[in-house]
Design a protein around this motif. Structure first.
Motif, mmCIF file in Angstrom:
data_model
loop_
_atom_site.group_PDB
_atom_site.id
_atom_site.type_symbol
_atom_site.label_atom_id
_atom_site.label_comp_id
_atom_site.label_asym_id
_atom_site.label_seq_id
_atom_site.Cartn_x
_atom_site.Cartn_y
_atom_site.Cartn_z
ATOM 1 N N ALA A 11 -0.554 12.465 17.806
ATOM 2 C CA ALA A 11 -0.533 13.443 16.530
ATOM 3 C C ALA A 11 1.029 13.421 16.122
ATOM 4 C CB ALA A 11 -1.343 14.385 16.579
ATOM 5 N N GLU A 12 0.893 13.327 14.550
ATOM 6 C CA GLU A 12 2.223 13.328 14.301
ATOM 7 C C GLU A 12 2.746 12.546 13.071
ATOM 8 O OE1 GLU A 12 4.201 9.622 16.386
ATOM 9 O OE2 GLU A 12 2.944 8.486 15.361
ATOM 10 N N PRO A 13 3.140 13.067 11.441
ATOM 11 C CA PRO A 13 3.159 12.928 10.928
ATOM 12 C C PRO A 13 2.829 11.063 10.706
ATOM 13 C CG PRO A 13 5.235 14.412 10.963
ATOM 14 C CD PRO A 13 4.504 13.538 12.771
ATOM 15 N N ILE A 14 1.614 10.620 9.483
ATOM 16 C CA ILE A 14 2.178 9.686 8.959
ATOM 17 C C ILE A 14 3.088 8.596 8.637
ATOM 18 C CG2 ILE A 14 0.880 10.117 7.087
ATOM 19 C CD1 ILE A 14 -0.474 7.527 8.812
ATOM 20 N N ASP A 15 3.541 9.137 8.419
ATOM 21 C CA ASP A 15 4.957 8.481 7.170
ATOM 22 C C ASP A 15 5.875 8.247 8.958
ATOM 23 O OD1 ASP A 15 5.727 11.757 7.419
ATOM 24 O OD2 ASP A 15 7.834 11.067 7.305
ATOM 25 N N VAL A 16 5.499 9.021 9.739
ATOM 26 C CA VAL A 16 6.509 8.554 11.389
ATOM 27 C C VAL A 16 6.088 7.296 11.938
ATOM 28 C CG1 VAL A 16 6.915 9.071 13.806
ATOM 29 C CG2 VAL A 16 7.337 10.709 11.360
ATOM 30 N N THR A 17 4.663 7.535 11.758
ATOM 31 C CA THR A 17 3.905 5.888 12.118
ATOM 32 C C THR A 17 3.458 5.381 11.496
ATOM 33 O OG1 THR A 17 1.780 8.377 12.578
ATOM 34 C CG2 THR A 17 1.030 5.361 12.610
ATOM 35 N N VAL A 18 3.699 4.859 10.150
ATOM 36 C CA VAL A 18 3.840 3.894 9.060
ATOM 37 C C VAL A 18 4.906 3.478 9.610
ATOM 38 C CG1 VAL A 18 3.790 3.301 7.235
ATOM 39 C CG2 VAL A 18 1.861 4.944 7.514
ATOM 40 N N ARG A 19 6.685 3.526 9.342
ATOM 41 C CA ARG A 19 7.707 3.744 9.604
ATOM 42 C C ARG A 19 8.207 2.390 11.126
ATOM 43 N NH1 ARG A 19 8.966 8.549 6.216
ATOM 44 N NH2 ARG A 19 8.700 7.966 4.599
ATOM 45 N N ARG A 20 7.037 3.435 11.951
ATOM 46 C CA ARG A 20 7.037 3.001 13.441
ATOM 47 C C ARG A 20 6.245 1.584 13.114
ATOM 48 N NH1 ARG A 20 4.620 5.702 16.102
ATOM 49 N NH2 ARG A 20 5.920 6.864 16.895
ATOM 50 N N LEU A 21 5.522 1.559 12.435
ATOM 51 C CA LEU A 21 4.776 0.193 12.169
ATOM 52 C C LEU A 21 5.416 -0.953 11.712
ATOM 53 C CD1 LEU A 21 1.218 1.069 11.995
ATOM 54 C CD2 LEU A 21 2.043 0.745 14.063
ATOM 55 N N ALA A 22 6.381 -0.588 11.014
ATOM 56 C CA ALA A 22 6.500 -1.471 9.911
ATOM 57 C C ALA A 22 7.634 -2.007 10.996
ATOM 58 C CB ALA A 22 7.067 -0.693 8.807
ATOM 59 N N ARG A 23 8.766 -1.067 11.855
ATOM 60 C CA ARG A 23 9.920 -1.641 12.532
ATOM 61 C C ARG A 23 9.772 -2.623 13.768
ATOM 62 N NH1 ARG A 23 10.806 3.570 13.573
ATOM 63 N NH2 ARG A 23 10.132 3.940 15.641
ATOM 64 N N TYR A 24 8.174 -2.641 14.459
ATOM 65 C CA TYR A 24 8.026 -3.853 15.083
ATOM 66 C C TYR A 24 6.935 -4.294 14.589
ATOM 67 C CZ TYR A 24 10.126 -0.023 18.435
ATOM 68 O OH TYR A 24 11.221 1.324 18.507
ATOM 69 N N GLY A 25 6.951 -4.987 13.375
ATOM 70 C CA GLY A 25 6.489 -5.593 12.733
ATOM 71 C C GLY A 25 4.749 -6.283 12.661
ATOM 72 N N TYR A 26 4.439 -4.941 13.050
ATOM 73 C CA TYR A 26 3.725 -4.859 12.436
ATOM 74 C C TYR A 26 2.933 -5.143 11.054
ATOM 75 C CZ TYR A 26 2.185 -3.026 17.040
ATOM 76 O OH TYR A 26 2.148 -2.692 18.568
ATOM 77 N N LYS A 27 1.687 -5.556 10.670
ATOM 78 C CA LYS A 27 1.344 -5.715 8.852
ATOM 79 C C LYS A 27 0.532 -4.654 8.857
ATOM 80 C CE LYS A 27 3.606 -9.527 8.963
ATOM 81 N NZ LYS A 27 5.254 -9.348 8.011
ATOM 82 N N SER A 28 -1.012 -4.011 9.672
ATOM 83 C CA SER A 28 -1.870 -3.048 8.907
ATOM 84 C C SER A 28 -1.378 -1.844 9.378
ATOM 85 C CB SER A 28 -2.652 -3.694 8.658
ATOM 86 O OG SER A 28 -3.661 -3.482 9.720
ATOM 87 N N ILE A 29 -2.122 -1.008 9.241
ATOM 88 C CA ILE A 29 -2.831 0.101 10.124
ATOM 89 C C ILE A 29 -4.366 0.316 9.826
ATOM 90 C CG2 ILE A 29 -2.685 1.439 8.007
ATOM 91 C CD1 ILE A 29 -1.884 3.714 10.182
#
Length: 294
Positions: A11-29
């Motif tokens: 559980a965390e703010p969704i913007d934290v989650t999305v920026r982490r995914l972008a940082r490590y090369g993920y393409k979707s959620i």
């Protein structure tokens, strides 16, 4: 194929989650099935700003969400919940909706096998009809026997999908496959025509590469059957509270965003509140293992 991830495990703010995914090369959620939590218009903007697509959504089958419950009112509200999740996925330009038919953690039947199967087919047909109208594919996910008494193997999920509708798919998860299938790779091959989504964690439910599963072989088998969807990361790190714990930074205090229901759901999966440092490390380690393979 591309790398995706769930967000229910921390559980965390969704913007934290999305920026982490972008940082490590993920393409979707694959977004948590919480349609009353997310403002889809704002979330669409956040995803676009970070180059992350919405692959779809996943049902969070808390207590009281169960398509095979003996109480008809529970089945009715569960159908409504899943339809709301499908609408959310549609508003986020998602592709699929992963559906676990019964409450996670419920391992005792409420009626005969035949009756529960009929309830599942009847309920899922309503969900399927709504998904068809919204242009979303549903994917039925089997869980291991310790999390549900209803749908445990790939062949069961395929059979149920066939009864629900021609465009109804299945979602397989390596953690559950490793427990329930005699041959994980054969189960993947036999699900070829219906495979819509694929969840990944190692045999110990840690990040991919931190257990015993053969990831090159798994990814190769998916390519063999022509699967070109998401590898959706769903590690659920067990918490070691003994002196043998190799991860001293794993545990954190509960985030303000964590509801009692969310905490219970995470604990029912054998985990707890993870620190941001530890969680981010698991996200990165998974990407290091899987990205070179896809």
């Amino acid at each position: 194929m591309h790398l995706s991830m769930h967000n229910w495990m921390r559980a965390e703010p969704i913007d934290v989650t999305v920026r982490r995914l972008a940082r490590y090369g993920y393409k979707s959620i694959e977004i948590s099935g919480e349609p009353n939590v997310f403002d889809t218009k704002e979330l669409r903007m956040l995803l676009a700003e970070n180059g992350i697509a919405c692959w779809g959504a996943v049902s969070l089958m808390f207590e009281g969400r169960d398509l095979i419950h003996a109480d008809e009112s529970v089945r009715v509200t569960s159908i409504r919940y899943l339809n709301d999740c499908i609408t959310m996925a549609k508003e986020l330009d998602g592709y699929e909706m992963t559906v676990v038919p019964s409450q996670v953690g419920k391992v005792s039947p409420m009626d005969t096998p035949e009756q529960e199967w009929d309830w599942a087919v009847e309920s899922l047909k309503e969900v399927y009809d709504h998904a068809q109208k919204e242009g979303i594919r549903i994917a039925l996910e089997p869980l291991n026997r310790f999390e549900t008494n209803f749908l445990n193997r790939a062949d069961q999920a395929v059979l149920l999908a066939e009864e629900v509708g021609p465009d109804c798919g299945v979602c397989l998860d390596t953690f559950h496959l490793n427990i329930e299938e005699a041959d994980m790779l054969e189960a993947i091959r036999n699900s070829k025509e219906r495979l819509v989504d694929f969840h990944v964690a190692d045999n110990n439910r840690m990040a991919c590469g931190m257990g015993a599963l053969d990831w090159p072989q798994i990814v190769s088998t998916l390519k063999e059957i022509g699967y070109d969807g998401a590898l959706t990361v769903e590690f659920v790190a067990p918490l070691d509270r003994t002196p043998a714990n190799p991860y001293q930074n794993a545990v954190a205090a509960a985030e303000a965003e964590l509801t009692a229901e969310q905490l219970q759901f995470i604990q029912d999966h054998g985990s707890g509140v993870l620190s941001e440092e530890f969680y981010s490390w698991l996200v990165e380690e998974t990407a290091k293992v899987l990205l070179p393979l896809i």
